[in-house]
Design a protein around this motif. Structure first.
Motif, short mmCIF file in Angstrom:
data_model
loop_
_atom_site.label_atom_id
_atom_site.label_comp_id
_atom_site.label_asym_id
_atom_site.label_seq_id
_atom_site.Cartn_x
_atom_site.Cartn_y
_atom_site.Cartn_z
N MET A 1 11.81 19.32 -50.88
CA MET A 1 13.22 19.63 -51.33
C MET A 1 14.02 19.57 -49.80
O MET A 1 13.62 20.54 -49.05
N LEU A 2 15.05 18.83 -49.80
CA LEU A 2 16.01 18.73 -48.47
C LEU A 2 17.20 19.53 -48.78
O LEU A 2 18.06 19.53 -49.89
N SER A 3 17.43 20.52 -48.08
CA SER A 3 18.66 21.43 -48.12
C SER A 3 19.56 20.94 -47.08
O SER A 3 19.36 21.18 -45.77
N ILE A 4 20.92 20.55 -47.30
CA ILE A 4 21.73 20.15 -46.29
C ILE A 4 23.20 20.49 -46.92
O ILE A 4 23.27 21.07 -47.96
N THR A 5 24.13 20.48 -46.04
CA THR A 5 25.68 20.73 -46.36
C THR A 5 26.24 19.21 -46.42
O THR A 5 26.18 18.56 -45.34
N LEU A 6 26.78 19.03 -47.66
CA LEU A 6 27.40 17.75 -47.61
C LEU A 6 28.93 18.23 -48.22
O LEU A 6 29.33 18.83 -49.09
N GLY A 8 30.96 19.91 -46.66
CA GLY A 8 31.18 21.54 -47.15
C GLY A 8 30.57 22.29 -47.87
O GLY A 8 30.63 23.67 -48.15
N GLU A 9 29.70 21.64 -48.82
CA GLU A 9 29.05 22.38 -49.84
C GLU A 9 27.60 22.24 -49.78
O GLU A 9 26.93 21.08 -49.35
N ALA A 10 26.91 23.27 -50.03
CA ALA A 10 25.35 23.57 -49.76
C ALA A 10 24.57 22.75 -51.02
O ALA A 10 25.08 22.73 -52.29
N ARG A 11 23.90 21.50 -50.70
CA ARG A 11 23.28 20.73 -51.63
C ARG A 11 21.87 20.73 -51.32
O ARG A 11 21.34 20.82 -50.17
N GLN A 12 21.17 20.46 -52.51
CA GLN A 12 19.61 20.14 -52.29
C GLN A 12 18.96 18.69 -52.82
O GLN A 12 19.88 18.45 -54.11
N PHE A 13 18.39 17.82 -52.39
CA PHE A 13 18.04 16.60 -52.80
C PHE A 13 16.44 16.70 -52.84
O PHE A 13 15.88 17.06 -51.71
N ILE A 23 22.78 8.05 -49.44
CA ILE A 23 24.05 7.29 -50.19
C ILE A 23 23.52 6.78 -51.58
O ILE A 23 24.34 6.63 -52.53
N GLY A 24 22.29 6.43 -51.63
CA GLY A 24 21.87 5.89 -52.95
C GLY A 24 21.92 6.81 -53.98
O GLY A 24 22.11 6.76 -55.13
N ALA A 25 21.41 8.15 -53.56
CA ALA A 25 21.28 9.15 -54.47
C ALA A 25 22.67 9.71 -54.82
O ALA A 25 22.94 10.13 -56.32
N LEU A 52 16.98 12.70 -42.06
CA LEU A 52 17.74 13.84 -42.47
C LEU A 52 16.95 15.02 -42.35
O LEU A 52 15.71 14.99 -42.55
N HIS A 53 17.23 16.03 -42.19
CA HIS A 53 16.68 17.24 -41.85
C HIS A 53 17.03 18.35 -42.24
O HIS A 53 18.22 18.55 -42.54
N ASP A 54 16.52 19.29 -43.07
CA ASP A 54 17.04 20.79 -43.64
C ASP A 54 18.01 21.29 -42.64
O ASP A 54 17.86 21.27 -41.27
N GLY A 55 19.11 21.88 -43.11
CA GLY A 55 20.23 22.18 -42.32
C GLY A 55 21.28 21.34 -41.71
O GLY A 55 22.34 21.67 -41.17
N ASP A 56 20.89 19.84 -41.84
CA ASP A 56 22.03 18.99 -41.50
C ASP A 56 23.27 18.97 -41.95
O ASP A 56 23.35 19.57 -43.39
N ALA A 57 24.44 18.88 -41.29
CA ALA A 57 25.78 19.03 -42.12
C ALA A 57 26.26 17.70 -42.22
O ALA A 57 26.58 16.82 -40.97
N LEU A 58 26.43 17.07 -43.16
CA LEU A 58 26.88 15.90 -43.42
C LEU A 58 28.57 15.76 -44.13
O LEU A 58 28.72 16.73 -44.81
#
Length: 67
Positions: A1-6, A8-13, A23-25, A52-58
């Motif tokens: 499970m990948l945890s990023i900030t998208l 400004g919102e924390a999201r998991q994919f 982009i596809g997701a 992408l890596h855990d903790g990335d901010a996009l």
């Protein structure tokens, strides 16, 4: 499970490894958009190559036409 900030919102994919996968997701494939990862713009030509890596901010911004 990948945890990023998208945007400004924390999201998991799950099953997301690259910016192109993200982009596809998000169902944004084929749209005009800009992607910034950790403060740097990522050119469209690199979306499939940028892992992408855990903790990335996009920040993902979709261009809207009109006038």
């Amino acid at each position: 499970m990948l945890s990023i900030t998208l945007n400004g919102e924390a999201r998991q994919f799950a099953e997301v490894a690259t910016i192109a996968d993200l982009i596809g997701a998000l169902e944004l494939a084929g749209k005009r958009l800009a992607v910034e990862r950790n403060g740097e713009i990522v050119p469209k030509s690199r979306h499939a190559l940028e892992a992408l890596h855990d903790g990335d901010a996009l920040e993902v911004v979709v261009a809207v036409g009109g006038g």
